[in-house]
Scaffold this motif. Structure first.
Motif, PDB file in Angstrom:
ATOM      1  N   THR A 129      42.043  21.871  56.405  1.00  0.00           N
ATOM      2  CA  THR A 129      41.480  23.152  56.832  1.00  0.00           C
ATOM      3  C   THR A 129      40.992  23.959  55.636  1.00  0.00           C
ATOM      4  OG1 THR A 129      42.907  23.238  58.786  1.00  0.00           O
ATOM      5  CG2 THR A 129      41.948  25.314  58.047  1.00  0.00           C
ATOM      6  N   ALA A 130      39.797  24.525  55.765  1.00  0.00           N
ATOM      7  CA  ALA A 130      39.215  25.357  54.711  1.00  0.00           C
ATOM      8  C   ALA A 130      38.756  26.680  55.306  1.00  0.00           C
ATOM      9  CB  ALA A 130      38.045  24.644  54.042  1.00  0.00           C
ATOM     10  N   THR A 131      38.708  27.702  54.454  1.00  0.00           N
ATOM     11  CA  THR A 131      38.232  29.019  54.862  1.00  0.00           C
ATOM     12  C   THR A 131      36.717  29.083  54.753  1.00  0.00           C
ATOM     13  OG1 THR A 131      40.276  30.097  54.157  1.00  0.00           O
ATOM     14  CG2 THR A 131      38.340  31.491  54.346  1.00  0.00           C
ATOM     15  N   ILE A 132      36.088  29.689  55.748  1.00  0.00           N
ATOM     16  CA  ILE A 132      34.641  29.911  55.734  1.00  0.00           C
ATOM     17  C   ILE A 132      34.399  31.306  55.168  1.00  0.00           C
ATOM     18  CG2 ILE A 132      32.558  30.063  57.144  1.00  0.00           C
ATOM     19  CD1 ILE A 132      34.049  28.320  59.225  1.00  0.00           C
ATOM     20  N   ASN A 133      33.726  31.375  54.028  1.00  0.00           N
ATOM     21  CA  ASN A 133      33.476  32.666  53.388  1.00  0.00           C
ATOM     22  C   ASN A 133      32.103  33.227  53.705  1.00  0.00           C
ATOM     23  OD1 ASN A 133      35.970  32.552  52.025  1.00  0.00           O
ATOM     24  ND2 ASN A 133      35.081  31.222  50.460  1.00  0.00           N
ATOM     25  N   GLY A 134      31.176  32.366  54.077  1.00  0.00           N
ATOM     26  CA  GLY A 134      29.806  32.786  54.311  1.00  0.00           C
ATOM     27  C   GLY A 134      28.842  32.220  53.289  1.00  0.00           C
ATOM     28  N   ASN A 135      29.374  31.831  52.110  1.00  0.00           N
ATOM     29  CA  ASN A 135      28.513  31.255  51.079  1.00  0.00           C
ATOM     30  C   ASN A 135      29.019  29.912  50.575  1.00  0.00           C
ATOM     31  OD1 ASN A 135      30.778  32.186  49.683  1.00  0.00           O
ATOM     32  ND2 ASN A 135      29.600  32.801  47.885  1.00  0.00           N
ATOM     33  N   ASN A 136      30.075  29.380  51.192  1.00  0.00           N
ATOM     34  CA  ASN A 136      30.601  28.090  50.744  1.00  0.00           C
ATOM     35  C   ASN A 136      30.129  26.969  51.665  1.00  0.00           C
ATOM     36  OD1 ASN A 136      32.239  29.172  52.791  1.00  0.00           O
ATOM     37  ND2 ASN A 136      34.057  28.118  52.088  1.00  0.00           N
ATOM     38  N   ASP A 137      29.523  25.970  51.057  1.00  0.00           N
ATOM     39  CA  ASP A 137      28.968  24.839  51.801  1.00  0.00           C
ATOM     40  C   ASP A 137      30.077  23.818  52.018  1.00  0.00           C
ATOM     41  OD1 ASP A 137      27.276  23.053  52.976  1.00  0.00           O
ATOM     42  OD2 ASP A 137      25.936  22.830  51.283  1.00  0.00           O
ATOM     43  N   LEU A 138      30.551  23.668  53.233  1.00  0.00           N
ATOM     44  CA  LEU A 138      31.624  22.728  53.546  1.00  0.00           C
ATOM     45  C   LEU A 138      31.035  21.431  54.078  1.00  0.00           C
ATOM     46  CD1 LEU A 138      34.163  25.096  55.384  1.00  0.00           C
ATOM     47  CD2 LEU A 138      34.009  24.581  52.932  1.00  0.00           C
ATOM     48  N   ALA A 245       7.277  40.499  55.286  1.00  0.00           N
ATOM     49  CA  ALA A 245       8.490  39.728  55.563  1.00  0.00           C
ATOM     50  C   ALA A 245       9.135  39.286  54.255  1.00  0.00           C
ATOM     51  CB  ALA A 245       8.158  38.519  56.425  1.00  0.00           C
ATOM     52  N   THR A 246      10.429  39.603  54.087  1.00  0.00           N
ATOM     53  CA  THR A 246      11.133  39.329  52.838  1.00  0.00           C
ATOM     54  C   THR A 246      12.516  38.761  53.141  1.00  0.00           C
ATOM     55  OG1 THR A 246      10.010  41.215  51.801  1.00  0.00           O
ATOM     56  CG2 THR A 246      11.965  40.350  50.688  1.00  0.00           C
ATOM     57  N   TYR A 247      12.880  37.687  52.453  1.00  0.00           N
ATOM     58  CA  TYR A 247      14.229  37.142  52.595  1.00  0.00           C
ATOM     59  C   TYR A 247      15.223  38.080  51.925  1.00  0.00           C
ATOM     60  CZ  TYR A 247      12.440  32.693  54.324  1.00  0.00           C
ATOM     61  OH  TYR A 247      11.847  31.729  55.087  1.00  0.00           O
ATOM     62  N   VAL A 248      16.280  38.417  52.640  1.00  0.00           N
ATOM     63  CA  VAL A 248      17.261  39.368  52.115  1.00  0.00           C
ATOM     64  C   VAL A 248      18.690  38.837  52.163  1.00  0.00           C
ATOM     65  CG1 VAL A 248      15.852  41.391  52.676  1.00  0.00           C
ATOM     66  CG2 VAL A 248      17.487  40.497  54.359  1.00  0.00           C
ATOM     67  N   ALA A 249      18.985  37.886  53.038  1.00  0.00           N
ATOM     68  CA  ALA A 249      20.381  37.477  53.207  1.00  0.00           C
ATOM     69  C   ALA A 249      20.454  36.076  53.791  1.00  0.00           C
ATOM     70  CB  ALA A 249      21.119  38.461  54.124  1.00  0.00           C
ATOM     71  N   TYR A 250      21.630  35.468  53.631  1.00  0.00           N
ATOM     72  CA  TYR A 250      21.906  34.173  54.257  1.00  0.00           C
ATOM     73  C   TYR A 250      23.388  34.123  54.590  1.00  0.00           C
ATOM     74  CZ  TYR A 250      24.350  32.404  50.111  1.00  0.00           C
ATOM     75  OH  TYR A 250      25.264  32.224  49.094  1.00  0.00           O
ATOM     76  N   ILE A 251      23.732  33.184  55.460  1.00  0.00           N
ATOM     77  CA  ILE A 251      25.129  32.957  55.804  1.00  0.00           C
ATOM     78  C   ILE A 251      25.294  31.493  56.178  1.00  0.00           C
ATOM     79  CG2 ILE A 251      24.877  33.523  58.258  1.00  0.00           C
ATOM     80  CD1 ILE A 251      27.650  34.870  58.118  1.00  0.00           C
ATOM     81  N   LEU A 252      26.397  30.900  55.753  1.00  0.00           N
ATOM     82  CA  LEU A 252      26.804  29.575  56.197  1.00  0.00           C
ATOM     83  C   LEU A 252      27.946  29.809  57.170  1.00  0.00           C
ATOM     84  CD1 LEU A 252      26.696  27.790  52.739  1.00  0.00           C
ATOM     85  CD2 LEU A 252      25.081  27.523  54.619  1.00  0.00           C
ATOM     86  N   CYS A 253      27.706  29.510  58.423  1.00  0.00           N
ATOM     87  CA  CYS A 253      28.598  29.968  59.485  1.00  0.00           C
ATOM     88  C   CYS A 253      29.052  28.800  60.359  1.00  0.00           C
ATOM     89  CB  CYS A 253      27.882  31.009  60.344  1.00  0.00           C
ATOM     90  SG  CYS A 253      26.394  30.400  61.166  1.00  0.00           S
ATOM     91  N   PRO A 254      30.082  29.021  61.174  1.00  0.00           N
ATOM     92  CA  PRO A 254      30.533  27.978  62.098  1.00  0.00           C
ATOM     93  C   PRO A 254      29.384  27.491  62.966  1.00  0.00           C
ATOM     94  CG  PRO A 254      32.109  29.773  62.068  1.00  0.00           C
ATOM     95  CD  PRO A 254      30.916  30.241  61.281  1.00  0.00           C
ATOM     96  N   SER A 255      29.354  26.215  63.187  1.00  0.00           N
ATOM     97  CA  SER A 255      28.286  25.631  63.987  1.00  0.00           C
ATOM     98  C   SER A 255      28.560  25.785  65.469  1.00  0.00           C
ATOM     99  CB  SER A 255      28.129  24.157  63.632  1.00  0.00           C
ATOM    100  OG  SER A 255      27.787  24.026  62.267  1.00  0.00           O
ATOM    101  N   THR A 256      27.500  25.670  66.240  1.00  0.00           N
ATOM    102  CA  THR A 256      27.604  25.751  67.689  1.00  0.00           C
ATOM    103  C   THR A 256      26.662  24.695  68.276  1.00  0.00           C
ATOM    104  OG1 THR A 256      27.476  27.267  69.579  1.00  0.00           O
ATOM    105  CG2 THR A 256      25.826  27.552  67.851  1.00  0.00           C
ATOM    106  N   THR A 257      26.374  24.811  69.552  1.00  0.00           N
ATOM    107  CA  THR A 257      25.479  23.844  70.197  1.00  0.00           C
ATOM    108  C   THR A 257      24.361  24.585  70.906  1.00  0.00           C
ATOM    109  OG1 THR A 257      27.292  22.277  70.530  1.00  0.00           O
ATOM    110  CG2 THR A 257      25.323  21.964  71.869  1.00  0.00           C
ATOM    111  N   GLY A 258      23.132  24.253  70.564  1.00  0.00           N
ATOM    112  CA  GLY A 258      21.985  24.843  71.242  1.00  0.00           C
ATOM    113  C   GLY A 258      21.742  24.165  72.578  1.00  0.00           C
ATOM    114  N   ASP A 259      21.434  24.955  73.592  1.00  0.00           N
ATOM    115  CA  ASP A 259      21.273  24.391  74.938  1.00  0.00           C
ATOM    116  C   ASP A 259      19.815  24.171  75.330  1.00  0.00           C
ATOM    117  OD1 ASP A 259      20.378  26.939  75.360  1.00  0.00           O
ATOM    118  OD2 ASP A 259      21.920  27.491  76.820  1.00  0.00           O
ATOM    119  N   GLY A 260      18.889  24.421  74.386  1.00  0.00           N
ATOM    120  CA  GLY A 260      17.487  24.181  74.678  1.00  0.00           C
ATOM    121  C   GLY A 260      16.837  25.213  75.572  1.00  0.00           C
TER     122      GLY A 260
END
Length: 333
Positions: A129-138, A245-260
């Motif tokens: 188990t690892a902690t998700i910080n928002g900027n750590n690539d697991l 349009a300007t990039y300002v932020a990013y997040i590495l977050c828990p994954s989910t499932t897209g339903d189309g």
């Protein structure tokens, strides 16, 4: 510090020696090794793909004689591998990158898997188990099985896959009135698809198959980005939209499932310096402008927030006076 986001199949080599059952340690013929390869870019894999850094990529590679369980590692020292190039076998090392080979036992299977980054996974068992910080690539690589018959030419490959989803946030204001109306955007908070609760803050990997489940309610921050590919380790700070349009932020977050469909995969809470707060639905899209379908893990999505200002207007009307009866009041009597 620039954040390197890696999408790769990395693989490793091992070296493990038991005190009473080492096989040809002096020649290295039965050293456990593995190779690495890099994921290609295609329509289904949108996460950034970077080569292994010149300085190498250090990963945690536990080894066990028990299928799926890494509570007791083969040889007592913790296993790590430092990958230097794709499709190149490498030896085990310690946590600082110093070579510390492991060797096959005289007989029987050896099991190994992979975890990136090399630290922060807690005590291993059938899971980690690892902690998700928002900027750590697991990343995790599912278990592979090997025996001394695989040495030295038939080394195994550990395929590292992203566990998280990458969201890249852009700001754009429709016009100067919108810029003035919104001012600085002080806070971005990612919520689950129903908008009721924040995203999870922990990833638990089943080491045998490399799959992850998510739990926990800690804080997962957005971090600052300066372009589509330039990420920092600085937590997102207040920034005003501009008409470009300007990039300002990013997040590495828990994954989910897209339903189309048009349903939201996540929701985003946006707060301005003036206290205005709005929650918007994030309906993730394919690069073909169709609604995303399937697991979002290992995919990166651009989110353009288009800020608009609606002028406050009102219509006026006057209700006519309504004539009623007359009241006579004697004065001076």
């Amino acid at each position: 510090m620039k954040k390197i986001l890696l999408s790769m199949m990395a693989v490793a080599a091992l070296a493990s020696c038991s005190q009473d059952e080492q096989v040809n340690i002096s020649t290295g013929e039965n050293e456990i090794v593995a190779g690495a390869t890099t994921l290609s870019v295609d329509a289904a894999t949108k996460a950034p793909v970077n080569s292994i850094p010149a300085a190498g990529l250090l990963a945690r590679v536990p080894v066990s004689q028990t299928d799926g369980n890494y509570a007791t590692e083969w040889q007592t020292n913790e296993g790590y591998m430092k990958f230097m190039a794709a499709d190149q076998a490498t030896s085990f090392c310690n946590s600082t990158g110093t070579k510390a080979p492991k060797f096959y036992p005289a007989d029987g299977n050896i099991y190994l898997c992979g975890l990136y980054p090399e630290q922060g996974w807690g005590t291993l068992s059938t899971t980690a188990t690892a902690t998700i910080n928002g900027n750590n690539d697991l990343m995790a690589a599912a278990q592979v099985t090997t025996t001394k018959d695989d040495a030295p030419d038939n080394f195994k490959t550990l395929t590292f896959k992203h566990l998280l989803t990458q969201l890249r946030i852009q700001f754009q204001a429709a016009d100067q009135a919108a810029v003035d109306a919104w001012g600085n955007i002080t806070s971005l908070k990612l919520l689950k698809s129903d908008g009721s609760t924040p995203i999870e803050s922990q990833a638990t990997v089943t080491l045998k198959d490399g799959t992850a489940t998510f739990s926990g309610s800690g804080t997962v921050n957005f971090f600052q980005a300066t372009s589509k590919t330039a990420f920092t380790d600085d937590v997102y700070a207040a920034k005003a939209p501009t008409t470009t349009a300007t990039y300002v932020a990013y997040i590495l977050c828990p994954s989910t499932t897209g339903d189309g469909s048009t349903g939201a995969e996540y929701q985003l809470e946006i707060t301005s310096a003036g206290g205005a707060k709005e929650v918007v639905a994030l309906d993730l899209m394919e690069d073909t402008d169709t609604h995303f379908t399937g697991p979002t893990a290992g995919n990166a999505f651009d989110i353009l927030l288009n800020f608009k200002a609606t002028e406050i207007k009102a219509m006026a009307s006057i209700t006519p006076w309504v004539d009623k009866g007359q009241t006579e009041v004697p004065v001076g009597e």
